[in-house]
Design a protein around this motif. Structure first.
Motif, PDB file in Angstrom:
ATOM      1  N   TYR A  23       0.832  -1.210   0.000  1.00 55.69           N
ATOM      2  CA  TYR A  23       0.000   0.000   0.000  1.00 55.69           C
ATOM      3  C   TYR A  23       0.864   1.257   0.000  1.00 55.69           C
ATOM      4  CZ  TYR A  23      -3.322   3.472   1.836  1.00 55.69           C
ATOM      5  OH  TYR A  23      -4.091   4.598   2.050  1.00 55.69           O
ATOM      6  N   LEU A  24       1.846   1.321   0.908  1.00 57.18           N
ATOM      7  CA  LEU A  24       2.696   2.503   1.013  1.00 57.18           C
ATOM      8  C   LEU A  24       3.617   2.652  -0.198  1.00 57.18           C
ATOM      9  CD1 LEU A  24       3.605   2.258   4.807  1.00 57.18           C
ATOM     10  CD2 LEU A  24       2.056   3.904   3.738  1.00 57.18           C
ATOM     11  N   TYR A  25       4.124   1.533  -0.694  1.00 56.85           N
ATOM     12  CA  TYR A  25       4.977   1.584  -1.884  1.00 56.85           C
ATOM     13  C   TYR A  25       4.173   2.043  -3.098  1.00 56.85           C
ATOM     14  CZ  TYR A  25       8.479   0.175  -5.331  1.00 56.85           C
ATOM     15  OH  TYR A  25       9.401   0.177  -6.350  1.00 56.85           O
ATOM     16  N   ALA A  59       7.456   6.444   5.998  1.00 55.14           N
ATOM     17  CA  ALA A  59       6.856   6.496   4.664  1.00 55.14           C
ATOM     18  C   ALA A  59       6.521   7.936   4.283  1.00 55.14           C
ATOM     19  CB  ALA A  59       5.595   5.630   4.618  1.00 55.14           C
ATOM     20  N   VAL A  60       6.015   8.715   5.241  1.00 58.05           N
ATOM     21  CA  VAL A  60       5.713  10.127   4.993  1.00 58.05           C
ATOM     22  C   VAL A  60       7.004  10.900   4.727  1.00 58.05           C
ATOM     23  CG1 VAL A  60       4.846  12.252   6.057  1.00 58.05           C
ATOM     24  CG2 VAL A  60       3.561  10.117   6.296  1.00 58.05           C
ATOM     25  N   LEU A 101      11.745   1.154   5.536  1.00 58.45           N
ATOM     26  CA  LEU A 101      10.502   1.083   6.312  1.00 58.45           C
ATOM     27  C   LEU A 101      10.583   0.067   7.434  1.00 58.45           C
ATOM     28  CD1 LEU A 101       7.489   1.356   3.820  1.00 58.45           C
ATOM     29  CD2 LEU A 101       8.780   3.146   4.963  1.00 58.45           C
ATOM     30  N   PHE A 102      11.320  -1.032   7.204  1.00 57.65           N
ATOM     31  CA  PHE A 102      11.281  -2.138   8.147  1.00 57.65           C
ATOM     32  C   PHE A 102      12.595  -2.390   8.881  1.00 57.65           C
ATOM     33  CE2 PHE A 102       7.673  -3.236   5.393  1.00 57.65           C
ATOM     34  CZ  PHE A 102       6.714  -3.503   6.349  1.00 57.65           C
ATOM     35  N   LEU A 103      13.424  -1.366   9.062  1.00 62.13           N
ATOM     36  CA  LEU A 103      14.657  -1.578   9.837  1.00 62.13           C
ATOM     37  C   LEU A 103      14.291  -2.116  11.225  1.00 62.13           C
ATOM     38  CD1 LEU A 103      16.949   1.481   9.050  1.00 62.13           C
ATOM     39  CD2 LEU A 103      17.380  -0.913   8.549  1.00 62.13           C
TER      40      LEU A 103
END
Length: 373
Positions: free
Chosen positions: A61-63, A110-111, A132-134
């Motif tokens: 969604y964010l990508y 993401a923002v 995003l997922f670090l």
């Protein structure tokens, strides 16, 4: 789990494993390959395990939103609102199905991509995913900005030197002492015993002080472990605390407490509000009012983004109100030499420091949800 000692032990072992593997191949492994592999393994294999559906959907969604914005199919403000929408729905309890570990800070990152990624930056799928997922900042930061991330991973290759290793381990050990010694002692010795007592002024004072110190040591300890773990992987995560007990006033307090999020909210909330208000004729003649509105909204968000439960809303409003009062005092002092002289008096300055810390302690106690509010 993701703030526990075993989790950071896994990070430590992973960095050593990668450093050893990298040396075997002549230091040819890049930062991009490191974080793509590490984020995939650590996030999906260790943190989410079998519960991967929501994280996967959130990433897609964010990508997708970032892609639409890059192609100019939607405007920046539209992309920001769409990115925040799942988080807002979860915080309002309108769609708890989207809830997941680290949703808040993942959304903020993401923002940050939408606002600060330029045309020269890589659109690589795995670089965006890794950012995003670090794993070591997935829950509570520090708020690692996109520009810093790009600078860190743009280095040619990964090399863990002895000096960096020792500095990293020192900071991780410092964080372990803060979180697993000081914070746990305060929680076990004071908070666990006083939190169940009927509320009185004494209980309020003790709990305000105890929870404030607990939150500082727990959060600063976590941040130091995350920063140290980041150094093991060549990342320069920002400092998150700088002795808030030395704060001179509310403004100084937020320069020392949760620094990375405070600065991010300043850029993302305060500056847009202030700049847009300054386009209105009334506020061009009343800059202090525009500034106070921006300050209040920014610090209200500091508390209220956790949710719209009463304790978060009230604490956020207090954060904002206290800072607005301080800002107005400074505004009046600039127009009165006598008042400025009085504020610079050592005794008055000391009282100001005490009031700053006392108001912060009360606000954080309310934030905890253990107060009568």
């Amino acid at each position: 789990m993701y703030t526990s000692a075993p989790f950071f032990a896994v990070l430590f072992a992973s960095s050593l494993l990668f450093a050893g593997l990298n040396r075997l191949v002549g230091n040819r492994l890049t930062y991009a390959s490191l974080f793509s592999a590490f984020a995939m393994f650590a996030v999906w294999g260790y943190i989410f395990k079998s519960q991967v559906t929501i994280p996967l959907l959130m990433f897609v969604y964010l990508y997708g939103i970032a892609t639409l914005k890059d192609k100019s199919w939607i405007k920046t403000w539209q992309s920001v609102i769409l990115s925040l929408l799942p988080l807002i729905l979860v915080k309002l309890h309108l769609n708890n199905h989207w809830g997941m570990l680290g949703l808040s800070f993942m959304t903020f990152r993401a923002v940050d991509v939408l606002l600060y990624r330029n045309k020269k930056d890589s659109r690589n799928f795995f670089i965006y995913f890794s950012y995003l997922f670090l794993p070591f900042i997935i829950l509570a930061g520090p708020m690692y900005r996109w520009r810093s991330w790009i600078q860190d991973i743009s280095k040619a290759n990964f090399r863990l030197t002895t000096g960096v290793f020792l500095q990293s381990m020192e900071q991780i050990f410092y964080g372990i002492v803060q979180k697993f010694l000081f914070a746990m002692l305060i929680d076990n010795v004071i908070i666990s015993h006083w939190s169940h007592r009927p509320f009185t002024l004494t209980v309020g004072v003790v709990m305000s002080l105890a929870y404030s110190f607990y939150l500082y040591f727990d959060f600063a300890g976590y941040s130091n472990m995350a920063i140290g773990a980041g150094r093991l992987f060549g990342l320069n995560l920002p400092a998150n605390f700088n002795l808030p007990i030395l704060a001179k006033n509310p403004q100084d307090f937020w320069r020392r407490f949760h620094i990375s999020l405070s600065e991010w909210l300043r850029d993302v909330v305060f500056m847009p509000i202030y700049m847009n208000l300054m386009k209105i004729e009334f506020f061009r003649g009343h800059k202090a009012t525009a500034q106070n509105i921006g300050v209040f909204c920014t610090l209200f968000c500091m508390g209220a983004w956790n949710g719209l439960e009463l304790n978060y809303v009230v604490s956020g409003a207090l954060f904002g109100a206290i800072s607005v009062v301080h800002n107005m005092i400074l505004w009046l002092a600039k127009r009165s030499p006598e008042m400025m002289l009085w504020l610079n008096n050592p005794i008055v300055s000391l009282v100001g420091r005490v009031l700053t810390l006392a108001s912060a302690a009360v606000s954080l106690y309310i934030f905890s949800g253990m107060s009568p509010v």
